[in-house]
Design an enzyme around this catalytic site. Structure first.
Site, PDB file in Angstrom:
ATOM      1  N   ASN A   1       0.812  -1.222   0.000  1.00 37.95           N
ATOM      2  CA  ASN A   1       0.000   0.000   0.000  1.00 37.95           C
ATOM      3  C   ASN A   1       0.845   1.271   0.000  1.00 37.95           C
ATOM      4  OD1 ASN A   1      -2.901  -0.925   0.277  1.00 37.95           O
ATOM      5  ND2 ASN A   1      -1.955  -2.065   1.945  1.00 37.95           N
ATOM      6  N   THR A   2       2.059   1.182   0.523  1.00 35.40           N
ATOM      7  CA  THR A   2       2.919   2.359   0.608  1.00 35.40           C
ATOM      8  C   THR A   2       4.025   2.345  -0.444  1.00 35.40           C
ATOM      9  OG1 THR A   2       2.520   2.465   3.001  1.00 35.40           O
ATOM     10  CG2 THR A   2       4.381   3.732   2.147  1.00 35.40           C
ATOM     11  N   ASN A   3       4.675   1.186  -0.606  1.00 34.89           N
ATOM     12  CA  ASN A   3       5.792   1.073  -1.540  1.00 34.89           C
ATOM     13  C   ASN A   3       5.657  -0.157  -2.433  1.00 34.89           C
ATOM     14  OD1 ASN A   3       7.507   3.312  -0.622  1.00 34.89           O
ATOM     15  ND2 ASN A   3       7.771   2.113   1.242  1.00 34.89           N
TER      16      ASN A   3
ATOM     17  N   ALA B   1      -1.587 -11.508  -0.118  1.00 32.13           N
ATOM     18  CA  ALA B   1      -0.511 -12.148  -0.870  1.00 32.13           C
ATOM     19  C   ALA B   1       0.834 -11.969  -0.174  1.00 32.13           C
ATOM     20  CB  ALA B   1      -0.461 -11.558  -2.277  1.00 32.13           C
ATOM     21  N   ASP B   2       1.056 -10.794   0.435  1.00 32.30           N
ATOM     22  CA  ASP B   2       2.328 -10.544   1.110  1.00 32.30           C
ATOM     23  C   ASP B   2       2.523 -11.489   2.294  1.00 32.30           C
ATOM     24  OD1 ASP B   2       0.145  -9.309   2.350  1.00 32.30           O
ATOM     25  OD2 ASP B   2       1.315  -7.607   3.094  1.00 32.30           O
ATOM     26  N   ARG B   3       1.437 -11.810   2.992  1.00 36.73           N
ATOM     27  CA  ARG B   3       1.544 -12.723   4.127  1.00 36.73           C
ATOM     28  C   ARG B   3       1.875 -14.140   3.655  1.00 36.73           C
ATOM     29  NH1 ARG B   3      -3.426 -11.604   8.210  1.00 36.73           N
ATOM     30  NH2 ARG B   3      -1.976 -12.512   9.728  1.00 36.73           N
TER      31      ARG B   3
ATOM     32  N   ASP C   1       5.580  -8.851  10.051  1.00 38.61           N
ATOM     33  CA  ASP C   1       5.928  -7.935   8.965  1.00 38.61           C
ATOM     34  C   ASP C   1       5.565  -6.516   9.390  1.00 38.61           C
ATOM     35  OD1 ASP C   1       6.470  -6.600   6.646  1.00 38.61           O
ATOM     36  OD2 ASP C   1       5.048  -7.690   5.393  1.00 38.61           O
TER      37      ASP C   1
ATOM     38  N   THR D   1       2.876  -1.432   6.049  1.00 41.65           N
ATOM     39  CA  THR D   1       1.815  -0.441   6.213  1.00 41.65           C
ATOM     40  C   THR D   1       0.924  -0.831   7.387  1.00 41.65           C
ATOM     41  OG1 THR D   1       1.873  -0.039   3.835  1.00 41.65           O
ATOM     42  CG2 THR D   1      -0.052   0.770   5.036  1.00 41.65           C
TER      43      THR D   1
END
Length: 259
Positions: free
Chosen positions: A9-11, A108-110, A129, A132
């Site tokens: 969401n940020t990068n 997906a990141d998790r 993690d 964001t």
């Protein structure tokens, strides 16, 4: 060489791997209004400045928690890199069993972080993690994701504090010398750094108890993982490249399946 994109969401984090060797990593701001051409031009410029030719990139994979950018970045890869990237989602092999109420809700990141952590550190695990949002992930001894915690992110919490008050300034997120601050800046730094350190320590303690695994390994990744890890003993490993290495691994096992 393959390119990995972790869209947050940020990068947006990029990494280029030659086999298992990381050749280049960098991040750019996530901007939903940017076009594929704008992202493509930005990418080509960074690659050129680092002496990397697009002809050497023969594959790619994208993990995204920002659905409006999925098509944009896929098109960028096709237009500027001449590759069709894998998209982390339904149909992509991960090897991770999601034992939760609704697997589609798991970001997906998790998934990527958990897959990478299991491969590198074994199980059981707690994976944190600092992005964001601050996410905590529980992996049992059978290498299954059994749930976790989503808490506010460190930077977002600071932004909320600054934006919601008239006189508090924007400060650097760094550890002050003492918990008891003697000015506004150190007061705020203390609240953010030590406050989140306490949050992490308490949640990890409760998770270990519920997992019935007091000796579970705790791995942290994300921008502020090192800052918080220095303040508490419950984080065993800090791995800043966990997500990108997970994407490389997922690309590899799915490329083999397609052969």
């Amino acid at each position: 060489m393959i390119i990995c994109l972790d869209v947050g969401n940020t990068n947006i984090k990029y990494a280029l791997f030659e086999g298992e060797e990381l050749k280049l990593s960098f991040r750019v701001a996530t901007e939903q209004k940017k076009t594929s051409d704008e992202y493509g031009g930005q990418l080509l410029s960074i690659l050129s400045n680092n002496g990397i030719s697009v002809e050497n990139i023969d594959g790619g994979i994208i993990s995204s928690v920002v659905p409006p950018l999925d098509y944009t970045l896929e098109r960028m890869c096709k237009t500027y890199l001449k590759i069709k990237p894998m998209l982390l989602g339904a149909g992509l092999k991960t090897g991770l069993n999601l034992r939760v109420d609704n697997a589609r809700e798991v970001g997906a990141d998790r998934v990527v972080n958990n897959v990478a952590a299991v491969k590198k550190y074994g199980a059981p695990l707690i994976v944190i993690d600092f992005g964001t949002a601050t996410t905590f992930n529980a992996i049992n001894a059978k290498c299954e994701f059994v749930g976790g915690v989503i808490a506010p992110g460190i930077k977002g919490s600071l932004d909320s504090l600054v934006n919601g008050t008239a006189k508090l300034p924007r400060v650097e997120i760094e550890r002050p010398e003492k918990v008891i601050g003697t000015n506004t800046v150190t007061n705020m730094q203390s609240g953010i750094v030590y406050g989140f350190a306490g949050l992490v320590e308490y949640i990890v303690k409760k998770m270990k108890r519920e997992m019935n695994a007091e000796n579970v390994t705790t791995v942290a990744t994300g921008g502020f993982s090192e800052v918080i890890a220095k303040e508490i003993s419950c984080i065993d490993k800090v791995d800043k490249l966990l997500t990108l290495e997970g994407l490389r691994y997922l690309y590899t096992i799915n490329a083999e399946v397609k052969k």
